[in-house]
Design an enzyme around this catalytic site. Sequence first.
Site, PDB file in Angstrom:
ATOM      1  N   ASN A   1       0.839  -1.196   0.000  1.00  9.85           N
ATOM      2  CA  ASN A   1       0.000   0.000   0.000  1.00  9.85           C
ATOM      3  C   ASN A   1       0.875   1.247   0.000  1.00  9.85           C
ATOM      4  O   ASN A   1       1.934   1.293   0.614  1.00  9.85           O
ATOM      5  CB  ASN A   1      -1.003  -0.009   1.166  1.00  9.85           C
ATOM      6  CG  ASN A   1      -0.379  -0.103   2.540  1.00  9.85           C
ATOM      7  OD1 ASN A   1       0.598  -0.804   2.750  1.00  9.85           O
ATOM      8  ND2 ASN A   1      -0.970   0.600   3.491  1.00  9.85           N
TER       9      ASN A   1
ATOM     10  N   GLU B   1       0.372   5.245   0.572  1.00 16.25           N
ATOM     11  CA  GLU B   1      -0.492   6.347   0.995  1.00 16.25           C
ATOM     12  C   GLU B   1       0.068   7.686   0.548  1.00 16.25           C
ATOM     13  O   GLU B   1       1.241   7.807   0.188  1.00 16.25           O
ATOM     14  CB  GLU B   1      -0.627   6.346   2.528  1.00 16.25           C
ATOM     15  CG  GLU B   1      -1.311   5.126   3.070  1.00 16.25           C
ATOM     16  CD  GLU B   1      -1.401   5.113   4.585  1.00 16.25           C
ATOM     17  OE1 GLU B   1      -2.078   4.227   5.102  1.00 16.25           O
ATOM     18  OE2 GLU B   1      -0.788   5.978   5.257  1.00 16.25           O
TER      19      GLU B   1
ATOM     20  N   CYS C   1      -4.005   0.743  -2.783  1.00 17.95           N
ATOM     21  CA  CYS C   1      -3.890  -0.488  -1.999  1.00 17.95           C
ATOM     22  C   CYS C   1      -2.822  -1.416  -2.579  1.00 17.95           C
ATOM     23  O   CYS C   1      -2.529  -1.382  -3.782  1.00 17.95           O
ATOM     24  CB  CYS C   1      -5.225  -1.237  -1.997  1.00 17.95           C
ATOM     25  SG  CYS C   1      -6.604  -0.308  -1.310  1.00 17.95           S
TER      26      CYS C   1
ATOM     27  N   GLU D   1      -2.955  -4.595  -3.183  1.00 22.01           N
ATOM     28  CA  GLU D   1      -3.470  -5.515  -4.191  1.00 22.01           C
ATOM     29  C   GLU D   1      -3.489  -4.868  -5.571  1.00 22.01           C
ATOM     30  O   GLU D   1      -3.056  -5.461  -6.563  1.00 22.01           O
ATOM     31  CB  GLU D   1      -4.887  -5.985  -3.830  1.00 22.01           C
ATOM     32  CG  GLU D   1      -4.969  -6.734  -2.521  1.00 22.01           C
ATOM     33  CD  GLU D   1      -5.270  -5.841  -1.309  1.00 22.01           C
ATOM     34  OE1 GLU D   1      -4.644  -4.764  -1.179  1.00 22.01           O
ATOM     35  OE2 GLU D   1      -6.123  -6.226  -0.496  1.00 22.01           O
TER      36      GLU D   1
ATOM     37  N   CYS E   1     -10.399  -4.488  -0.272  1.00 12.37           N
ATOM     38  CA  CYS E   1     -11.518  -3.555  -0.384  1.00 12.37           C
ATOM     39  C   CYS E   1     -12.292  -3.830  -1.684  1.00 12.37           C
ATOM     40  O   CYS E   1     -11.843  -4.585  -2.550  1.00 12.37           O
ATOM     41  CB  CYS E   1     -11.013  -2.111  -0.363  1.00 12.37           C
ATOM     42  SG  CYS E   1     -10.169  -1.580  -1.877  1.00 12.37           S
TER      43      CYS E   1
ATOM     44  N   CYS F   1     -10.376  -3.112  -4.968  1.00 13.19           N
ATOM     45  CA  CYS F   1      -9.400  -4.160  -5.296  1.00 13.19           C
ATOM     46  C   CYS F   1     -10.093  -5.414  -5.813  1.00 13.19           C
ATOM     47  O   CYS F   1      -9.610  -6.052  -6.749  1.00 13.19           O
ATOM     48  CB  CYS F   1      -8.550  -4.490  -4.073  1.00 13.19           C
ATOM     49  SG  CYS F   1      -7.384  -3.173  -3.653  1.00 13.19           S
TER      50      CYS F   1
END
Length: 161
Positions: free
Chosen positions: A62, A64, A73, A75, A112, A115
Site C-alpha cells: 500500500n 499512501e 492499496c 493488491e 476492499c 481491489c
Amino acid sequence: MISKEIKIAFEEYSTLDQLNSSDKDLCLEAVKAMGNSHSPYSKFRVGAALRLQSGKVIYGSNQENVAYPSGLCAERVALFHWGANHPDDPIVSLAVTAHTNEFSLVKPVTPCGSCLQVLAEYEQKQGKAIEVMLYCQNGSIWKTCGVQCFLPFLFFEDRLK
C-alpha cells in the site's frame, strides 16, 4: 417472489505449516512485499504477492499520500503492475497480509471493494479464477478460489467491451 441464497466456500488454515510449500512461500512473499509499504498516516501496512503461471512473483504494497485518496492499496499496486508488464503470463494466485503496531490483527484482512473489482476484471481478462490467500500473521489463513467468494454480485456489463 423467488427467494435465493448465495453461499461462499473457503478453506481456513490455522498455521502456515498446514499450507503446501508453494502457498506458504507466497504468503511469506506478501510479508516481504509489506516491507515497502508507505503508510505514515494509517500506520497500517499491507503487502501483496502475485504468483504467475511462469513462477514469477510480483509484489505490491500500500502506498499512501497526504492528499487522500491519492494512495493505492497493495493488491491494486501488484495487479496493475501485472497488467502493465506481464499480461500474457496468467496470475495463478494472490497472497495478502497486513500489520500494524497500533493493535493486534487476529483475523485475515480482506481486500476492499475496488481491489476486488480490479481482481474480477483480471480474472475475466485471463479467463480463469485467481486463488486468493489472506494471511493473518497472528492468526489463520483464508484461501478461496476466485473473487466471487468475496463479491458475488460483480459489476460487469458485457456491452461495455
